[in-house]
Design a protein around this motif. Structure first.
Motif, mmCIF file in Angstrom:
data_model
loop_
_atom_site.group_PDB
_atom_site.id
_atom_site.type_symbol
_atom_site.label_atom_id
_atom_site.label_comp_id
_atom_site.label_asym_id
_atom_site.label_seq_id
_atom_site.Cartn_x
_atom_site.Cartn_y
_atom_site.Cartn_z
ATOM 1 N N ARG A 16 57.597 -78.672 37.873
ATOM 2 C CA ARG A 16 56.298 -78.807 38.526
ATOM 3 C C ARG A 16 55.197 -78.166 37.700
ATOM 4 N NH1 ARG A 16 59.368 -77.706 43.308
ATOM 5 N NH2 ARG A 16 58.778 -75.510 43.160
ATOM 6 N N VAL A 17 55.495 -76.996 37.144
ATOM 7 C CA VAL A 17 54.505 -76.308 36.307
ATOM 8 C C VAL A 17 54.180 -77.139 35.068
ATOM 9 C CG1 VAL A 17 54.086 -74.282 34.855
ATOM 10 C CG2 VAL A 17 55.107 -74.002 37.122
ATOM 11 N N ASN A 18 55.210 -77.692 34.430
ATOM 12 C CA ASN A 18 54.993 -78.509 33.236
ATOM 13 C C ASN A 18 54.222 -79.784 33.565
ATOM 14 O OD1 ASN A 18 56.350 -76.691 31.599
ATOM 15 N ND2 ASN A 18 58.333 -77.710 31.856
ATOM 16 N N THR A 19 54.523 -80.368 34.736
ATOM 17 C CA THR A 19 53.794 -81.564 35.155
ATOM 18 C C THR A 19 52.320 -81.249 35.369
ATOM 19 O OG1 THR A 19 55.769 -82.481 36.220
ATOM 20 C CG2 THR A 19 53.635 -83.374 36.899
ATOM 21 N N LEU A 20 52.052 -80.122 36.042
ATOM 22 C CA LEU A 20 50.670 -79.703 36.270
ATOM 23 C C LEU A 20 49.965 -79.418 34.952
ATOM 24 C CD1 LEU A 20 48.433 -78.958 38.245
ATOM 25 C CD2 LEU A 20 49.379 -76.641 38.344
ATOM 26 N N MET A 25 46.064 -81.112 30.797
ATOM 27 C CA MET A 25 45.762 -81.500 29.425
ATOM 28 C C MET A 25 45.165 -82.901 29.365
ATOM 29 S SD MET A 25 49.076 -80.017 27.353
ATOM 30 C CE MET A 25 48.508 -80.773 25.816
ATOM 31 N N MET A 26 45.690 -83.820 30.174
ATOM 32 C CA MET A 26 45.165 -85.181 30.210
ATOM 33 C C MET A 26 43.706 -85.186 30.657
ATOM 34 S SD MET A 26 47.297 -87.675 29.360
ATOM 35 C CE MET A 26 46.765 -89.091 30.341
ATOM 36 N N VAL A 27 43.399 -84.427 31.705
ATOM 37 C CA VAL A 27 42.030 -84.356 32.208
ATOM 38 C C VAL A 27 41.106 -83.745 31.160
ATOM 39 C CG1 VAL A 27 40.538 -83.333 33.960
ATOM 40 C CG2 VAL A 27 42.762 -84.265 34.620
ATOM 41 N N ALA A 28 41.554 -82.665 30.512
ATOM 42 C CA ALA A 28 40.745 -82.013 29.491
ATOM 43 C C ALA A 28 40.471 -82.952 28.314
ATOM 44 C CB ALA A 28 41.449 -80.747 28.998
ATOM 45 N N LEU A 29 41.499 -83.694 27.891
ATOM 46 C CA LEU A 29 41.319 -84.653 26.800
ATOM 47 C C LEU A 29 40.357 -85.771 27.203
ATOM 48 C CD1 LEU A 29 44.994 -84.956 25.474
ATOM 49 C CD2 LEU A 29 43.037 -83.960 24.266
ATOM 50 N N LEU A 108 43.398 -92.026 33.261
ATOM 51 C CA LEU A 108 43.675 -90.823 34.046
ATOM 52 C C LEU A 108 44.404 -91.169 35.342
ATOM 53 C CD1 LEU A 108 40.425 -88.635 33.812
ATOM 54 C CD2 LEU A 108 42.712 -88.018 33.039
ATOM 55 N N CYS A 109 43.896 -92.170 36.047
ATOM 56 C CA CYS A 109 44.480 -92.530 37.342
ATOM 57 C C CYS A 109 45.877 -93.111 37.201
ATOM 58 C CB CYS A 109 43.569 -93.518 38.067
ATOM 59 S SG CYS A 109 41.985 -92.827 38.580
ATOM 60 N N SER A 110 46.199 -93.669 36.037
ATOM 61 C CA SER A 110 47.536 -94.225 35.847
ATOM 62 C C SER A 110 48.617 -93.150 35.924
ATOM 63 C CB SER A 110 47.623 -94.946 34.500
ATOM 64 O OG SER A 110 47.491 -94.033 33.418
ATOM 65 N N VAL A 111 48.217 -91.893 35.718
ATOM 66 C CA VAL A 111 49.172 -90.780 35.799
ATOM 67 C C VAL A 111 49.747 -90.668 37.200
ATOM 68 C CG1 VAL A 111 49.433 -88.287 35.539
ATOM 69 C CG2 VAL A 111 48.014 -89.546 33.935
ATOM 70 N N VAL A 112 48.946 -90.983 38.220
ATOM 71 C CA VAL A 112 49.393 -90.837 39.608
ATOM 72 C C VAL A 112 49.799 -92.175 40.222
ATOM 73 C CG1 VAL A 112 47.984 -88.785 39.978
ATOM 74 C CG2 VAL A 112 47.017 -91.032 40.464
ATOM 75 N N ALA A 113 49.707 -93.274 39.471
ATOM 76 C CA ALA A 113 50.074 -94.593 39.985
ATOM 77 C C ALA A 113 51.588 -94.765 39.980
ATOM 78 C CB ALA A 113 49.415 -95.687 39.157
ATOM 79 N N SER A 114 52.098 -95.546 40.935
ATOM 80 C CA SER A 114 53.541 -95.793 41.018
ATOM 81 C C SER A 114 54.035 -96.613 39.833
ATOM 82 C CB SER A 114 53.869 -96.519 42.327
ATOM 83 O OG SER A 114 53.462 -95.762 43.449
#
Length: 242
Positions: A16-20, A25-29, A108-114
């Protein structure tokens, strides 16, 4: 048994920590890319925080809200009208800015997409179609047309993706097409977001300029009655300015 359970708990916590960390990092990039784009093509905007802040705020809002919806129910992310983002950015900025920021947003949103690949493909087609259909928003009918174009783009992209990956339409989800319809209806409410941004940041859109130039406006009507010469001169100057 307890040692195994503790090890599994530790692994789950680390995951969970690594996922967060990866999402951070994705958001920052993503924000770094947006800043780089503005610095390279529009350096004058970086000297005006009120011109940059709406872009960043919209990027955050249209990432957090889809993440919440995607967490609540499967494929719910398709009900989120992400195509509103390029509509708003086209109105206040230009098509190039709206397309670049929109591509970053769907990444960015694709990270949370199924289904990330399907999501990116469908959203990219629909959003790009909206940008092409909307050079500038000066009439409500243009927004309705863009919403219709978005719906057609969603459906065609989804059907094409299913044919490409599955080789048939047997797995086609009519519920998902219904989500696209909800999405398109919500896109037609982009006027609300435009109004909010105008009031929050003091920006002026083409919609407001069209409303102010309406000769049926009470002030302009009084001006034409009291000072017809000044009214005609003002109209001539405004036509030259446009």
């Amino acid at each position: 048994y307890e040692a195994t359970l503790d090890k599994q708990t530790h692994n789950d916590r680390s995951r969970r920590v690594n996922t967060l960390l990866g999402q951070t990092m994705m958001v920052a990039l993503a924000f770094t890319l947006i800043f780089g784009f503005l610095a390279f093509y529009y350096p004058e905007r970086l000297r005006q925080p009120k011109r940059v802040l709406p872009v960043m705020l919209l990027t955050v809002v249209f990432f957090v809200f889809p993440a919440i919806v995607a967490h609540m129910f499967r494929s719910g992310i398709y009900t989120v009208p992400l195509a509103i983002l390029p509509v708003i950015l086209t109105v206040f900025y230009d098509s190039r800015t709206s397309f670049f920021v929109y591509v970053i947003e769907i990444a960015l949103c694709s990270v949370v997409a199924s289904f990330p690949l399907e999501f990116m493909f469908v959203e990219l087609i629909a959003g790009t179609a909206v940008i092409f259909s909307l050079k500038e928003l000066s009439r409500r009918s243009e927004l309705l047309r863009s919403a219709a174009v978005a719906f057609v783009g969603y459906v065609l992209a989804y059907v094409g993706f299913e044919l490409m990956t599955a080789g048939s339409l047997s797995a086609l989800s009519w519920r998902l097409i219904g989500y696209f319809g909800i999405n398109a209806v919500l896109i037609s409410f982009a006027y609300i977001f435009i109004f909010i941004i105008e009031k929050l940041f003091g920006m002026v859109s083409v919609v407001t300029l069209v409303e102010l130039s309406d000769i049926n406006n009470r002030i302009l009507r009084e001006l034409s009655q009291e000072c017809p010469g000044t009214f005609q001169h003002s109209m001539a100057v405004s036509n030259l300015a446009t």
